[in-house]
Write a protein that holds these residues in place. Structure first.
Motif, PDB file in Angstrom:
ATOM      1  N   ASP A  56       0.819  -1.217   0.000  1.00  0.00           N
ATOM      2  CA  ASP A  56       0.000   0.000   0.000  1.00  0.00           C
ATOM      3  C   ASP A  56       0.850   1.263   0.000  1.00  0.00           C
ATOM      4  O   ASP A  56       0.377   2.341  -0.395  1.00  0.00           O
ATOM      5  CB  ASP A  56      -0.922   0.017   1.216  1.00  0.00           C
ATOM      6  CG  ASP A  56      -1.956  -1.091   1.185  1.00  0.00           C
ATOM      7  OD1 ASP A  56      -2.139  -1.692   0.108  1.00  0.00           O
ATOM      8  OD2 ASP A  56      -2.580  -1.359   2.239  1.00  0.00           O
ATOM      9  N   GLU A  57       2.081   1.155   0.463  1.00  0.00           N
ATOM     10  CA  GLU A  57       2.956   2.331   0.526  1.00  0.00           C
ATOM     11  C   GLU A  57       3.698   2.566  -0.794  1.00  0.00           C
ATOM     12  O   GLU A  57       4.365   3.587  -0.941  1.00  0.00           O
ATOM     13  CB  GLU A  57       3.984   2.154   1.650  1.00  0.00           C
ATOM     14  CG  GLU A  57       3.374   1.838   3.004  1.00  0.00           C
ATOM     15  CD  GLU A  57       2.406   2.922   3.441  1.00  0.00           C
ATOM     16  OE1 GLU A  57       2.723   4.113   3.237  1.00  0.00           O
ATOM     17  OE2 GLU A  57       1.327   2.577   3.983  1.00  0.00           O
ATOM     18  N   ARG A  58       3.577   1.642  -1.726  1.00  0.00           N
ATOM     19  CA  ARG A  58       4.295   1.748  -2.994  1.00  0.00           C
ATOM     20  C   ARG A  58       3.414   2.405  -4.043  1.00  0.00           C
ATOM     21  O   ARG A  58       2.359   1.887  -4.410  1.00  0.00           O
ATOM     22  CB  ARG A  58       4.720   0.343  -3.457  1.00  0.00           C
ATOM     23  CG  ARG A  58       5.847  -0.273  -2.630  1.00  0.00           C
ATOM     24  CD  ARG A  58       7.201   0.254  -3.078  1.00  0.00           C
ATOM     25  NE  ARG A  58       7.481  -0.125  -4.445  1.00  0.00           N
ATOM     26  CZ  ARG A  58       8.104  -1.245  -4.816  1.00  0.00           C
ATOM     27  NH1 ARG A  58       8.523  -2.102  -3.887  1.00  0.00           N
ATOM     28  NH2 ARG A  58       8.320  -1.515  -6.086  1.00  0.00           N
ATOM     29  N   GLU A  59       3.852   3.540  -4.555  1.00  0.00           N
ATOM     30  CA  GLU A  59       3.092   4.259  -5.561  1.00  0.00           C
ATOM     31  C   GLU A  59       3.104   3.563  -6.917  1.00  0.00           C
ATOM     32  O   GLU A  59       2.290   3.874  -7.785  1.00  0.00           O
ATOM     33  CB  GLU A  59       3.649   5.679  -5.715  1.00  0.00           C
ATOM     34  CG  GLU A  59       3.468   6.556  -4.486  1.00  0.00           C
ATOM     35  CD  GLU A  59       2.001   6.851  -4.207  1.00  0.00           C
ATOM     36  OE1 GLU A  59       1.283   7.217  -5.152  1.00  0.00           O
ATOM     37  OE2 GLU A  59       1.574   6.682  -3.049  1.00  0.00           O
ATOM     38  N   ASP A  60       4.025   2.603  -7.098  1.00  0.00           N
ATOM     39  CA  ASP A  60       4.172   1.960  -8.403  1.00  0.00           C
ATOM     40  C   ASP A  60       3.548   0.570  -8.470  1.00  0.00           C
ATOM     41  O   ASP A  60       3.724  -0.136  -9.462  1.00  0.00           O
ATOM     42  CB  ASP A  60       5.653   1.859  -8.777  1.00  0.00           C
ATOM     43  CG  ASP A  60       6.455   1.023  -7.776  1.00  0.00           C
ATOM     44  OD1 ASP A  60       6.043   0.971  -6.597  1.00  0.00           O
ATOM     45  OD2 ASP A  60       7.470   0.446  -8.173  1.00  0.00           O
ATOM     46  N   LEU A  61       2.815   0.172  -7.421  1.00  0.00           N
ATOM     47  CA  LEU A  61       2.221  -1.158  -7.400  1.00  0.00           C
ATOM     48  C   LEU A  61       0.693  -1.058  -7.341  1.00  0.00           C
ATOM     49  O   LEU A  61       0.146  -0.066  -6.848  1.00  0.00           O
ATOM     50  CB  LEU A  61       2.737  -1.956  -6.204  1.00  0.00           C
ATOM     51  CG  LEU A  61       4.237  -2.261  -6.205  1.00  0.00           C
ATOM     52  CD1 LEU A  61       4.619  -3.051  -4.956  1.00  0.00           C
ATOM     53  CD2 LEU A  61       4.649  -3.016  -7.472  1.00  0.00           C
TER      54      LEU A  61
END
Length: 363
Positions: A101-106
């Motif tokens: 959830d913290e990854r903007e690219d996933l």
């Protein structure tokens, strides 16, 4: 793209099955259906645009042996993303993937927590394996851990019987599903055979995965109660191989699995014709590869859905069902651009021209 850049998409923007626009803008990571008043640093792309695709039955963080490490989970999520899947309903995982959830690219993930199964009645290392008296407590706990869904294993092979059999008595299901609903969660269940379905329906189940056991008698009840199905036809395609591998030890089960496989398209087509909501799911992450969303959409077309209906099952309709926005004014800019009209040929989905996640081109 720089932080202040504006992405301009020209062509045919499929906001909905009947709502087609000529252009779309991305400003500060969000959708604008009108030209922004100031747009100096503009990148323009052309093509056919769909909301980010949905895989409503996927398992990030899981392989054939159980939970996987973060590096493997990342690869799984990236594979789905690059195939255009930007929203996943994770239908059971033994791994904690909240760091995604913290990854903007996933992709964005809606979690159903960990599978809940009967003792020694499911794949090793996948599920909480419990007895009926504990079902409601485990369901309540997973409802609180998940993102609005809980996943039950409704049936599995009973080795003493030598065939598929229901896992839970009706009273335990009724108590457990009521507990999930009290927690604000919906419940879905893995079900291959017909035997497990009546008790699940009576208990108030919200969705059934695979649903190969649907019968003429059960289909009207599903339709009347609005119980959705996620057929995972790319997974059902593996049934003949599974049957061959287990036939020597469990011949009745093998024959049963072959029958379910043989009528898979008729089952899904009849369910759809009756008005049962049908959504795309691949069952990736167990023994199946990730990134198969285009294959599953094509399978639904083979089962009798029109191209537009199959697309909706992976985009507009699926997002509405899961409570997530599509290409709406001000919504997060999650979409996929294709070179040709996917409504004319859904196989176009296998070759995205551009994937945009949270307003940024990725992949």
């Amino acid at each position: 793209m720089s932080d202040g850049a504006v992405l301009h998409v020209r062509g045919r923007v499929l906001v909905g099955p009947e709502d087609v626009r000529d252009e779309l803008w991305v400003v500060d990571g969000r959708v604008s259906l009108t030209r922004p008043p100031t747009a100096e640093d503009v990148r323009t792309v052309t093509g056919w645009v769909l909301p980010g695709l949905v895989d409503a039955h996927c398992h990030v963080g899981l392989d054939a042996h159980g939970a996987v490490d973060a590096e493997t989970s990342e690869k799984q999520a990236l594979t789905d993303r690059d195939a255009g899947t930007l929203l996943i309903r994770d239908a059971g995982s033994a791994a904690d993937t909240r760091w995604i959830d913290e990854r903007e690219d996933l992709p964005r993930i809606i979690r159903a927590g960990r599978h809940i199964a009967r003792t020694r009645r499911y794949i090793r290392n996948y599920a909480h394996e419990i007895e009926p008296g504990d079902l409601a407590a485990y369901v309540r706990a997973e409802a609180r851990r998940g993102d609005g869904w809980v996943k039950l294993v409704g049936d599995w092979i009973d080795r003493e019987r030598g065939d598929l059999a229901a896992c839970w008595p009706g009273d335990a299901l009724a108590e457990a599903i009521a507990a999930a609903h009290q927690e604000g969660a919906r419940v879905t269940a893995h079900c291959f055979s017909a035997e497990s379905l009546p008790d699940l329906l009576a208990a108030g189940i919200d969705c059934v995965e695979h649903a190969t056991g649907l019968t003429e008698e059960l289909i009207p009840v599903f339709a009347e109660r609005g119980v959705a199905i996620v057929p995972t036809l790319v997974n059902i395609a593996t049934f003949p191989g599974l049957a061959a591998g287990g036939e020597a030890k469990f011949p009745a089960w093998a024959a049963h699995m072959r029958r379910l496989h043989e009528r898979r398209y008729d089952t899904v087509g009849a369910a759809h014709d009756a008005g049962i909501p049908v959504f795309v799911g691949t069952d990736a992450g167990g023994s199946l590869a990730h990134g198969l969303v285009a294959d599953e959409v094509a399978e639904l077309v083979k089962a009798g859905l029109s191209p537009a209906e199959a697309l909706s099952a992976a985009s507009w309709g699926a997002r509405e069902w899961l409570g997530r926005p599509g290409l709406e004014e001000g919504a997060p800019a999650d979409f996929v651009v294709y070179a040709q009209d996917p409504r004319a040929d859904v196989r176009v989905l296998a070759a995205p021209r551009l994937v945009v996640l949270r307003g940024r081109p990725v992949g």
